[in-house]
Design a protein around this motif. Structure first.
Motif, short mmCIF file in Angstrom:
data_model
loop_
_atom_site.label_atom_id
_atom_site.label_comp_id
_atom_site.label_asym_id
_atom_site.label_seq_id
_atom_site.Cartn_x
_atom_site.Cartn_y
_atom_site.Cartn_z
N GLY A 1 1.84 -10.30 -9.35
CA GLY A 1 3.02 -9.75 -9.97
C GLY A 1 3.93 -10.82 -10.53
O GLY A 1 3.52 -11.98 -10.72
N LEU B 1 3.27 -6.16 -9.01
CA LEU B 1 4.68 -5.89 -8.75
C LEU B 1 5.56 -6.61 -9.77
O LEU B 1 5.28 -7.73 -10.17
CB LEU B 1 5.06 -6.39 -7.35
CG LEU B 1 4.54 -5.58 -6.17
CD1 LEU B 1 4.58 -6.42 -4.90
CD2 LEU B 1 5.38 -4.31 -5.99
N ALA C 1 2.45 -1.52 -13.89
CA ALA C 1 3.01 -2.25 -12.75
C ALA C 1 3.91 -1.34 -11.94
O ALA C 1 4.37 -0.30 -12.42
CB ALA C 1 3.79 -3.48 -13.22
N VAL C 2 4.17 -1.77 -10.71
CA VAL C 2 5.17 -1.13 -9.86
C VAL C 2 6.45 -1.95 -10.03
O VAL C 2 6.54 -3.09 -9.57
CB VAL C 2 4.72 -1.10 -8.39
CG1 VAL C 2 5.83 -0.55 -7.50
CG2 VAL C 2 3.44 -0.29 -8.23
N SER D 1 1.71 -0.99 -4.49
CA SER D 1 1.01 -2.04 -5.23
C SER D 1 -0.33 -2.35 -4.59
O SER D 1 -1.36 -2.47 -5.27
CB SER D 1 1.88 -3.29 -5.30
OG SER D 1 1.19 -4.37 -5.87
N GLN E 1 7.23 0.38 -1.74
CA GLN E 1 6.68 0.16 -3.07
C GLN E 1 5.71 -1.02 -3.11
O GLN E 1 4.79 -1.05 -3.93
CB GLN E 1 7.84 -0.01 -4.07
CG GLN E 1 8.61 1.31 -4.25
CD GLN E 1 9.85 1.17 -5.11
OE1 GLN E 1 9.85 1.54 -6.28
NE2 GLN E 1 10.92 0.64 -4.53
#
Length: 268
Positions: free
Chosen positions: A162, A137, A101-102, A130, A126
């Motif tokens: 996310g 995220l 994941a970011v 993603s 950012q």
């Protein structure tokens, strides 16, 4: 604190921190014994990227790394930091320890707005990562939901999904966040606090939109409140969520793990 659940997942824990320097291995073993099958490790800055990768290699198949610049770590040099992180991210896509994941990324205007504009720009950059990498995220947001939602709406049709980490909001805020497809609410120790309104709020949230987390070493759940948090304590969050929703603990474990697999591609 052994239980019968074989697949509880702590989706957010800073186990690389110095708080665990003296007993990290023992702490991991306590989590395993408690029934925690996986732990996801968010980065917050460049040094922590190296640490979460190292932990994920040492505990392969148990710890999984994320990469991101936490909003409270955003400074005037954020562009340089993000450039270095992006190089690491790109090189990791073909490595044996890929990021899942970011994160941890987002906006935090609770303590200060000194770098508010830089936070916004860093967050949006950012979010683009993603979209480009298809990594979900892991979003931190405090006192900035309107600004965060504004950024996410720009990319709503492209986002892979996310977690809205450490959700503590009301029914309206939950509904606003869950308009984003593929996203879930990260629920941790605050759910167990005596004055928390989350037990009532979450009654209006489908269990299919919730994942469990600790945010260790912070915000330990009752009955461990005030102590250093650790991944084993996610069991208390799971139990309180089951009680709040009036469903079996086994169902909470099963469904939240299914949600994790859907969002992160990491599961059983």
């Amino acid at each position: 604190m052994r239980n019968t659940y074989i697949n509880i997942i702590d989706t957010h824990a800073h186990l690389d921190g110095e708080e665990y320097a003296d007993d990290r291995r023992e702490m991991i073993e306590r989590a395993r014994e408690a029934g925690v099958a996986k732990v996801f490790l968010p980065a917050i800055d460049l040094p922590s990227v190296d640490r979460v990768v190292a932990m994920s290699r040492e505990y392969a198949g148990y710890c999984y790394p994320m990469i991101g610049l936490h909003p409270e770590e955003v400074r005037a040099d954020y562009r340089e930091v993000l450039a270095k992180m992006r190089q690491i991210l790109d090189s990791s896509l073909s490595s044996d320890t890929p990021f899942i994941a970011v994160g941890e990324v987002g906006l935090d205007y609770y303590w200060s707005r000194e770098f508010a504009d830089e936070q916004l720009k860093a967050f949006e950059e950012q979010v683009k990562w993603s979209v480009e990498t298809r990594l979900p995220l892991m979003i931190h947001c405090r006192k900035a939901q309107n600004e965060m939602v504004h950024v996410l709406k720009k990319y709503a049709s492209e986002l892979p999904g996310g977690v809205f980490h450490c959700f503590t909001g009301n029914e309206k805020e939950a509904a606003e966040l869950l308009q984003f497809e593929g996203f879930v609410l990260g629920i941790g120790g605050v759910l167990t606090f005596k004055k928390s309104h989350l037990p009532e709020v979450l009654q209006g949230v489908p269990l299919s939109r919730i994942v469990l987390e600790t945010d260790s070493p912070y915000m330990a759940p009752v009955p461990m409140r005030g102590k250093r948090n650790e991944s084993a304590y996610v069991v208390y969050v799971m139990k309180k969520l089951a009680e709040s929703l009036g469903v079996d603990e086994e169902e909470v474990a099963r469904q939240t793990n299914e949600n994790v697999k859907r969002v992160f591609g990491v599961g059983d």
